[in-house]
Design a protein around this motif. Structure first.
Motif, PDB file in Angstrom:
ATOM      1  N   THR A 162       5.763  26.791 -58.597  1.00  0.00           N
ATOM      2  CA  THR A 162       6.360  28.117 -58.671  1.00  0.00           C
ATOM      3  C   THR A 162       5.578  29.085 -57.800  1.00  0.00           C
ATOM      4  O   THR A 162       4.356  29.202 -57.945  1.00  0.00           O
ATOM      5  CB  THR A 162       6.340  28.634 -60.133  1.00  0.00           C
ATOM      6  OG1 THR A 162       6.985  27.677 -60.974  1.00  0.00           O
ATOM      7  CG2 THR A 162       7.030  29.976 -60.248  1.00  0.00           C
ATOM      8  N   TYR A 163       6.278  29.776 -56.903  1.00  0.00           N
ATOM      9  CA  TYR A 163       5.654  30.854 -56.142  1.00  0.00           C
ATOM     10  C   TYR A 163       5.930  32.152 -56.890  1.00  0.00           C
ATOM     11  O   TYR A 163       7.083  32.473 -57.181  1.00  0.00           O
ATOM     12  CB  TYR A 163       6.203  30.937 -54.721  1.00  0.00           C
ATOM     13  CG  TYR A 163       5.614  32.091 -53.948  1.00  0.00           C
ATOM     14  CD1 TYR A 163       4.268  32.067 -53.565  1.00  0.00           C
ATOM     15  CD2 TYR A 163       6.369  33.203 -53.643  1.00  0.00           C
ATOM     16  CE1 TYR A 163       3.707  33.140 -52.881  1.00  0.00           C
ATOM     17  CE2 TYR A 163       5.824  34.276 -52.950  1.00  0.00           C
ATOM     18  CZ  TYR A 163       4.489  34.231 -52.582  1.00  0.00           C
ATOM     19  OH  TYR A 163       3.939  35.287 -51.906  1.00  0.00           O
ATOM     20  N   ARG A 164       4.881  32.885 -57.199  1.00  0.00           N
ATOM     21  CA  ARG A 164       5.015  34.141 -57.934  1.00  0.00           C
ATOM     22  C   ARG A 164       4.810  35.296 -56.950  1.00  0.00           C
ATOM     23  O   ARG A 164       3.677  35.661 -56.642  1.00  0.00           O
ATOM     24  CB  ARG A 164       4.012  34.170 -59.086  1.00  0.00           C
ATOM     25  CG  ARG A 164       4.255  32.976 -60.024  1.00  0.00           C
ATOM     26  CD  ARG A 164       3.277  32.825 -61.126  1.00  0.00           C
ATOM     27  NE  ARG A 164       1.902  32.909 -60.680  1.00  0.00           N
ATOM     28  CZ  ARG A 164       0.872  33.056 -61.501  1.00  0.00           C
ATOM     29  NH1 ARG A 164       1.060  33.128 -62.792  1.00  0.00           N
ATOM     30  NH2 ARG A 164      -0.355  33.114 -61.035  1.00  0.00           N
ATOM     31  N   LYS A 165       5.942  35.806 -56.436  1.00  0.00           N
ATOM     32  CA  LYS A 165       5.927  36.807 -55.370  1.00  0.00           C
ATOM     33  C   LYS A 165       5.128  38.051 -55.749  1.00  0.00           C
ATOM     34  O   LYS A 165       4.364  38.579 -54.938  1.00  0.00           O
ATOM     35  CB  LYS A 165       7.362  37.194 -55.003  1.00  0.00           C
ATOM     36  CG  LYS A 165       7.461  38.116 -53.823  1.00  0.00           C
ATOM     37  CD  LYS A 165       8.905  38.396 -53.447  1.00  0.00           C
ATOM     38  CE  LYS A 165       8.939  39.322 -52.246  1.00  0.00           C
ATOM     39  NZ  LYS A 165      10.303  39.609 -51.835  1.00  0.00           N
ATOM     40  N   GLU A 166       5.295  38.529 -56.982  1.00  0.00           N
ATOM     41  CA  GLU A 166       4.609  39.758 -57.400  1.00  0.00           C
ATOM     42  C   GLU A 166       3.086  39.611 -57.385  1.00  0.00           C
ATOM     43  O   GLU A 166       2.356  40.589 -57.280  1.00  0.00           O
ATOM     44  CB  GLU A 166       5.084  40.207 -58.796  1.00  0.00           C
ATOM     45  CG  GLU A 166       4.638  39.337 -59.960  1.00  0.00           C
ATOM     46  CD  GLU A 166       5.404  38.016 -60.131  1.00  0.00           C
ATOM     47  OE1 GLU A 166       4.989  37.215 -60.995  1.00  0.00           O
ATOM     48  OE2 GLU A 166       6.385  37.773 -59.398  1.00  0.00           O
ATOM     49  N   ARG A 167       2.584  38.380 -57.464  1.00  0.00           N
ATOM     50  CA  ARG A 167       1.139  38.126 -57.425  1.00  0.00           C
ATOM     51  C   ARG A 167       0.697  37.471 -56.119  1.00  0.00           C
ATOM     52  O   ARG A 167      -0.485  37.221 -55.932  1.00  0.00           O
ATOM     53  CB  ARG A 167       0.735  37.210 -58.576  1.00  0.00           C
ATOM     54  CG  ARG A 167       0.943  37.820 -59.934  1.00  0.00           C
ATOM     55  CD  ARG A 167       0.441  36.885 -60.991  1.00  0.00           C
ATOM     56  NE  ARG A 167       0.677  37.429 -62.314  1.00  0.00           N
ATOM     57  CZ  ARG A 167       0.093  37.004 -63.393  1.00  0.00           C
ATOM     58  NH1 ARG A 167      -0.776  36.014 -63.332  1.00  0.00           N
ATOM     59  NH2 ARG A 167       0.356  37.540 -64.558  1.00  0.00           N
ATOM     60  N   ASP A 168       1.678  37.139 -55.269  1.00  0.00           N
ATOM     61  CA  ASP A 168       1.407  36.393 -54.040  1.00  0.00           C
ATOM     62  C   ASP A 168       0.545  35.168 -54.356  1.00  0.00           C
ATOM     63  O   ASP A 168      -0.505  34.938 -53.762  1.00  0.00           O
ATOM     64  CB  ASP A 168       0.722  37.272 -52.987  1.00  0.00           C
ATOM     65  CG  ASP A 168       0.606  36.568 -51.637  1.00  0.00           C
ATOM     66  OD1 ASP A 168       1.442  35.673 -51.346  1.00  0.00           O
ATOM     67  OD2 ASP A 168      -0.337  36.880 -50.883  1.00  0.00           O
ATOM     68  N   SER A 169       1.010  34.397 -55.354  1.00  0.00           N
ATOM     69  CA  SER A 169       0.243  33.233 -55.791  1.00  0.00           C
ATOM     70  C   SER A 169       1.181  32.109 -56.232  1.00  0.00           C
ATOM     71  O   SER A 169       2.369  32.320 -56.458  1.00  0.00           O
ATOM     72  CB  SER A 169      -0.686  33.614 -56.955  1.00  0.00           C
ATOM     73  OG  SER A 169       0.056  33.839 -58.136  1.00  0.00           O
ATOM     74  N   TYR A 170       0.586  30.944 -56.327  1.00  0.00           N
ATOM     75  CA  TYR A 170       1.320  29.762 -56.776  1.00  0.00           C
ATOM     76  C   TYR A 170       0.813  29.318 -58.136  1.00  0.00           C
ATOM     77  O   TYR A 170      -0.349  29.527 -58.481  1.00  0.00           O
ATOM     78  CB  TYR A 170       1.127  28.599 -55.801  1.00  0.00           C
ATOM     79  CG  TYR A 170       1.947  28.711 -54.553  1.00  0.00           C
ATOM     80  CD1 TYR A 170       3.238  28.190 -54.499  1.00  0.00           C
ATOM     81  CD2 TYR A 170       1.429  29.330 -53.428  1.00  0.00           C
ATOM     82  CE1 TYR A 170       3.999  28.293 -53.345  1.00  0.00           C
ATOM     83  CE2 TYR A 170       2.184  29.433 -52.267  1.00  0.00           C
ATOM     84  CZ  TYR A 170       3.463  28.916 -52.237  1.00  0.00           C
ATOM     85  OH  TYR A 170       4.208  29.016 -51.101  1.00  0.00           O
ATOM     86  N   LYS A 171       1.720  28.683 -58.875  1.00  0.00           N
ATOM     87  CA  LYS A 171       1.377  27.970 -60.106  1.00  0.00           C
ATOM     88  C   LYS A 171       1.981  26.584 -59.956  1.00  0.00           C
ATOM     89  O   LYS A 171       3.187  26.440 -59.776  1.00  0.00           O
ATOM     90  CB  LYS A 171       1.942  28.655 -61.337  1.00  0.00           C
ATOM     91  CG  LYS A 171       1.662  27.895 -62.634  1.00  0.00           C
ATOM     92  CD  LYS A 171       2.287  28.625 -63.824  1.00  0.00           C
ATOM     93  CE  LYS A 171       1.986  27.919 -65.119  1.00  0.00           C
ATOM     94  NZ  LYS A 171       2.982  26.894 -65.444  1.00  0.00           N
ATOM     95  N   PHE A 216      -3.607  27.164 -60.341  1.00  0.00           N
ATOM     96  CA  PHE A 216      -3.244  28.523 -59.937  1.00  0.00           C
ATOM     97  C   PHE A 216      -3.949  28.891 -58.643  1.00  0.00           C
ATOM     98  O   PHE A 216      -5.092  28.493 -58.405  1.00  0.00           O
ATOM     99  CB  PHE A 216      -3.698  29.540 -60.992  1.00  0.00           C
ATOM    100  CG  PHE A 216      -2.909  29.494 -62.266  1.00  0.00           C
ATOM    101  CD1 PHE A 216      -1.745  30.227 -62.401  1.00  0.00           C
ATOM    102  CD2 PHE A 216      -3.353  28.736 -63.336  1.00  0.00           C
ATOM    103  CE1 PHE A 216      -1.030  30.209 -63.593  1.00  0.00           C
ATOM    104  CE2 PHE A 216      -2.646  28.702 -64.524  1.00  0.00           C
ATOM    105  CZ  PHE A 216      -1.483  29.440 -64.656  1.00  0.00           C
ATOM    106  N   GLU A 250      -2.529  23.040 -65.018  1.00  0.00           N
ATOM    107  CA  GLU A 250      -1.898  24.131 -64.300  1.00  0.00           C
ATOM    108  C   GLU A 250      -2.864  24.563 -63.202  1.00  0.00           C
ATOM    109  O   GLU A 250      -3.987  24.971 -63.488  1.00  0.00           O
ATOM    110  CB  GLU A 250      -1.635  25.319 -65.236  1.00  0.00           C
ATOM    111  CG  GLU A 250      -0.627  25.014 -66.314  1.00  0.00           C
ATOM    112  CD  GLU A 250      -0.420  26.186 -67.272  1.00  0.00           C
ATOM    113  OE1 GLU A 250       0.589  26.146 -67.981  1.00  0.00           O
ATOM    114  OE2 GLU A 250      -1.255  27.118 -67.299  1.00  0.00           O
TER     115      GLU A 250
END
Length: 128
Positions: free
Chosen positions: A35-44, A58, A56
């Motif tokens: 999952t790319y989390r756009k609001e955090r500019d990060s992946y999980k 991160f 997990e």
């Protein structure tokens, strides 16, 4: 309260691509979901070990470094069970992963050794 089992282990990495390669291609964990989390500019990245255990992975921008040496208070390491430690060590070494010499647990009589992930998180393999 009764705890049933460990649900997952969360790891924060400094280089997502490098850590993803390590956990998937070197250690052989299976990808459940990325999952790319756009609001955090990060992946999980959800990874599985067998059917009951999950890691997990991160990524965050500029996470602080983890102290490994000298050992600090807190979680020390993550240990994985293997059926044959000699085969596991050979496979890791063949993939360029440096392992410590195999030791014997003086309490259980079982063999174990340590190596590090790309962020120097100490990982252990412990023979069944």
């Amino acid at each position: 309260m009764k705890l049933n089992k460990i649900h997952h282990v969360a790891i924060i990495c400094s280089d997502y691509k490098k850590s993803k390669y390590f956990y998937v291609n070197i250690l052989g964990l299976k990808i459940i979901k990325e999952t790319y989390r756009k609001e955090r500019d990060s992946y999980k990245l959800d990874l599985s070990i067998d059917k009951d255990y999950q890691i997990e992975l991160f990524s965050f921008n500029n996470p602080p470094k983890r102290l490994s040496y000298p050992e600090a208070t807190g979680l020390r390491h993550l240990a994985f069970e293997v059926s044959n430690i000699n085969e596991a060590v050979k496979e890791l070494n063949d993939k360029g992963i440096v392992t410590e010499p195999i030791r014997i647990d003086e309490i259980t009589g079982k063999k174990f050794t340590f190596f590090n992930d790309p962020d120097n998180l100490p990982l252990e393999i412990y023979e069944k």
